[in-house]
Design an enzyme around this catalytic site. Sequence first.
Site, mmCIF file in Angstrom:
data_model
loop_
_atom_site.group_PDB
_atom_site.id
_atom_site.type_symbol
_atom_site.label_atom_id
_atom_site.label_comp_id
_atom_site.label_asym_id
_atom_site.label_seq_id
_atom_site.Cartn_x
_atom_site.Cartn_y
_atom_site.Cartn_z
ATOM 1 N N HIS A 92 -4.865 -14.698 18.586
ATOM 2 C CA HIS A 92 -4.989 -13.316 18.336
ATOM 3 C C HIS A 92 -4.262 -12.331 19.158
ATOM 4 C CE1 HIS A 92 -6.938 -9.536 17.550
ATOM 5 N NE2 HIS A 92 -7.308 -9.467 18.751
ATOM 6 N N HIS A 94 -2.084 -8.234 19.574
ATOM 7 C CA HIS A 94 -2.218 -7.140 19.179
ATOM 8 C C HIS A 94 -0.642 -6.633 18.952
ATOM 9 C CE1 HIS A 94 -6.274 -5.829 21.169
ATOM 10 N NE2 HIS A 94 -6.322 -6.937 20.462
ATOM 11 N N TYR A 119 9.617 -18.155 4.180
ATOM 12 C CA TYR A 119 8.870 -18.604 5.247
ATOM 13 C C TYR A 119 7.357 -17.761 5.452
ATOM 14 C CZ TYR A 119 12.276 -21.990 6.603
ATOM 15 O OH TYR A 119 12.659 -23.246 6.785
#
Length: 210
Positions: A92, A94, A119
Site C-alpha cells: 500500500h 501513497h 502491461y
Amino acid sequence: MNEAKLREEICILGKSMFDRGLTPGSSGNISARVDDGWLMTPTNSCLGRLDPATISKVDAKGNPVSGGKPTKEAFLHLSVYEQRPSAGAVVHLHSTHSVAVSCLADTDPKQPIPPITAYYVMKIGNLVLLPYYPPGDMTLANAVREVAGKHHAILLANHGPVVAGKDLEAAVYATEELEETAKLYLLLRGNKLKILSPEQVAELHRKYPS
Ligand SMILES: [Zn+2]
C-alpha cells in the site's frame, strides 16, 4: 523464501520504492505472508529506512507477536489476505499519480483507469475504486474485504493503491505498474484516447491470467 530473507526483501524493496519517490515520509506499508502469520512494516516507519530486526510480526489472528507496533493499516492488509488465500504479499503506497487519479471527480469506480497499455492489463487488469474512508478505520478494512476477492488491485479514494501479489516482488511490480499507468493516464487527460478493445483485453487475460 524463509522469514529472514523475506525481512531483508521487505527492507530492500521498501527502500527502492522510497528512493524513487513512490511513497513519501512515513507513508505506505508492506506486508508478507509467513508460515505462522504475517510480517508488516511498523507504524510510522519510513519505507526507506526499515530494519529487518524491527519489522512487526503478527500471528494468524492478527495479534502482534514481535518487532515494532504494526502499521495502523494492518486490518486493511488482513482483509485482503482473508479474501485472497493465494496472496503472498500486499503493498500500500501513497504514490503521487495513483493518489491523483483517486481524487478525480466523475471517475467510474469499476474502471478508474481505462486499459491504455498491455502491461497495465496484464499486471493490474481489474482495478476498482473504493469511496473515501478514514485511514486505519475499520469501515475501510470492511470495504476492502468486500471487493478483495474479485480485485487484487484496489484504489482507495483520496488515499492510494492497495495491491496484492503471489509474492512480494509481484506485489511491488504490480504497484509500480499501476503508478506508471496512472501517470500516463494523467498525461493523456484532455486528449482523445485510443484504448485497448474488449477483445484485446480478453486476449491478454487469456494469455496472462493474473
Ligand atoms: Zn495509507
